[in-house]
Enzyme design. Structure first.
Site, short mmCIF file in Angstrom:
data_model
loop_
_atom_site.label_atom_id
_atom_site.label_comp_id
_atom_site.label_asym_id
_atom_site.label_seq_id
_atom_site.Cartn_x
_atom_site.Cartn_y
_atom_site.Cartn_z
N LYS A 32 0.84 -1.19 0.00
CA LYS A 32 0.00 0.00 0.00
C LYS A 32 0.88 1.25 0.00
CE LYS A 32 -0.38 0.13 5.05
NZ LYS A 32 -1.29 0.16 6.21
N ARG A 128 -10.62 0.60 15.26
CA ARG A 128 -10.70 1.26 13.95
C ARG A 128 -11.85 0.60 13.19
NH1 ARG A 128 -4.48 1.85 11.89
NH2 ARG A 128 -5.01 -0.21 11.06
N TYR A 263 16.19 29.98 7.35
CA TYR A 263 15.15 30.76 8.00
C TYR A 263 15.30 30.77 9.53
CZ TYR A 263 12.69 30.58 3.50
OH TYR A 263 12.35 30.68 2.18
N MET A 311 11.34 24.30 1.96
CA MET A 311 10.48 23.51 1.10
C MET A 311 11.27 22.68 0.08
SD MET A 311 7.32 24.73 -1.34
CE MET A 311 6.38 25.38 0.04
#
Length: 384
Positions: A32, A128, A263, A311
């Site tokens: 998956k 679940r 940053y 990013m």
């Protein structure tokens, strides 16, 4: 400039090793989420070559993608949203996990060209999806009726463990056994009972039943935390991480002492230093939470991310170590080959190794290889 190397020989080796360890009659290779980021079609074929007998995916589109690529092994898809339609899945011989009476009826209503092959999922304590214990009797009776009518064939019963502790998992195993007995009492004769994923398949033999579902272990990554009693058993298996994430230095800059980096200036240089720019960022799946701590190897020596991961890029402060544009940067791979591990990145980001490999984005090309080598870092190169 950026690349994920996928060692299919490692996938095949890991499959074979775990198949031999568990000795289960069936081995479900879980592919998956694009095989946990490794590439579903290639991994599926490698796992089948290593002895997997079935494939597992989360949803029907993932199963259909395997069929479109020519993979004809048995595939089970077990997670379906409201209003899911099952006709295309049945047309392509996809086995279906069923978690409620409503899903069972929806699948049966689609079965016009022969019975749908289903695996009934039992809720045993993970809270679940899955058929609740109070509904087992009604669902089993209805499934038996639908079998007699030729609309479904219950090939499997399954559940999922919480991996909270061996004792908690044993409680779930016992609940599952109660459910299996109830299903058989209703006249169902499933051929495949499965509850164990990688952790239980390795550490809890009584959970193996007819099949094991191997996900993270397929990719050579451990489901056990450091200090777990099963961690030593895992280490002795000799499984190999299948993904190596790497890039090449895109720019080099010499800066003076006190220079802020990236940053927010989380990092400032201690002295005159060389900064190497690496063209990978959180858009590629490199976790921003690992800013300042994520390990890398450049030129056979180990360093850490300097400052914030952006990013598309991050910076490494290499001090006076010689680095040039184009040099290879290894973020993670096989520690036996000298690379940092995906688990180290997970620790740096406060997450698990499953997430580290699965989140590597589509912008990073996957390149299939048969082996991945990396130069071992020197202890002297270890930097904060």
């Amino acid at each position: 400039m950026r690349e994920a190397l996928i060692d299919l020989a490692a996938i095949e080796h890991n499959t074979r090793t775990l198949r031999e360890l568990t000795a289960a009659r069936e081995f479900i290779a879980v592919v998956k989420a694009n095989a946990y980021g490794h590439g579903a079609t290639d991994v599926a074929r490698a796992a089948l070559a290593g002895g997997a007998t079935r494939l597992g995916v989360a949803d029907i589109p993932e199963a259909l993608a395997l069929r479109a690529a020519g993979v004809d092994a048995p595939v089970i898809a077990w997670l379906h949203g409201p209003g899911e339609t099952f006709a295309e899945a049945m047309a392509h011989d996809i086995q279906l996990g069923v978690s409620s009476l409503e899903q069972l009826h929806a699948v049966a209503a689609t079965a016009t060209a022969g019975p749908a092959v289903v695996h009934l999922k039992l809720e045993t304590g993970l809270s679940r999806n899955g058929i609740a214990p109070q509904d087992w009797s009604a669902v089993f009776a209805e499934a038996a009726r639908l079998e007699r009518d030729g609309l479904v064939r219950v090939d499997g019963l399954f559940s999922h463990l919480s991996n909270t502790s061996p004792d908690e998992d044993r409680v779930q195993v016992r609940r599952f056994e109660v459910g299996v007995a109830a299903a058989e009492g209703a006249g169902l004769r499933p051929t495949v009972r499965h509850i164990a994923a990688t952790a239980a398949a390795v550490a809890l033999p009584e959970s193996r039943f007819d099949a094991v579902r191997i996900g993270i272990g397929l990719y050579g990554l451990s489901p056990f935390s450091e200090g777990d009693s099963a961690a030593a058993v895992w280490a002795d298996l000799g499984l190999r991480p299948a993904m190596t994430l790497r890039a090449r230095v895109a720019a080099v800059r010499r800066v003076p002492a006190g220079q802020g980096v990236s940053y927010g200036y989380m990092h400032r240089t201690d002295g005159d230093s060389t900064l190497a720019l690496v063209p990978l960022g959180y858009a590629d799946g490199v976790p921003r939470q690992a800013s300042g701590t994520g390990p890398v190897v450049i030129g056979g020596r180990r360093f850490h991310v300097a400052g914030r991961i952006a990013m598309d890029q991050f910076v490494v402060d290499v001090g006076d170590h010689p680095v040039s544009v184009g040099d290879e940067v290894i973020l993670f791979g096989d520690p036996a080959a000298g690379a940092p591990s995906a688990t180290e990145w997970a620790d740096a980001a406060g997450t698990i190794n499953y997430e580290i490999v699965t989140r590597i984005g589509a912008r990073v090309p996957r390149t299939v290889v048969t082996a991945v080598a990396a130069a071992a870092p020197t202890a002297a190169a270890e930097r904060g």
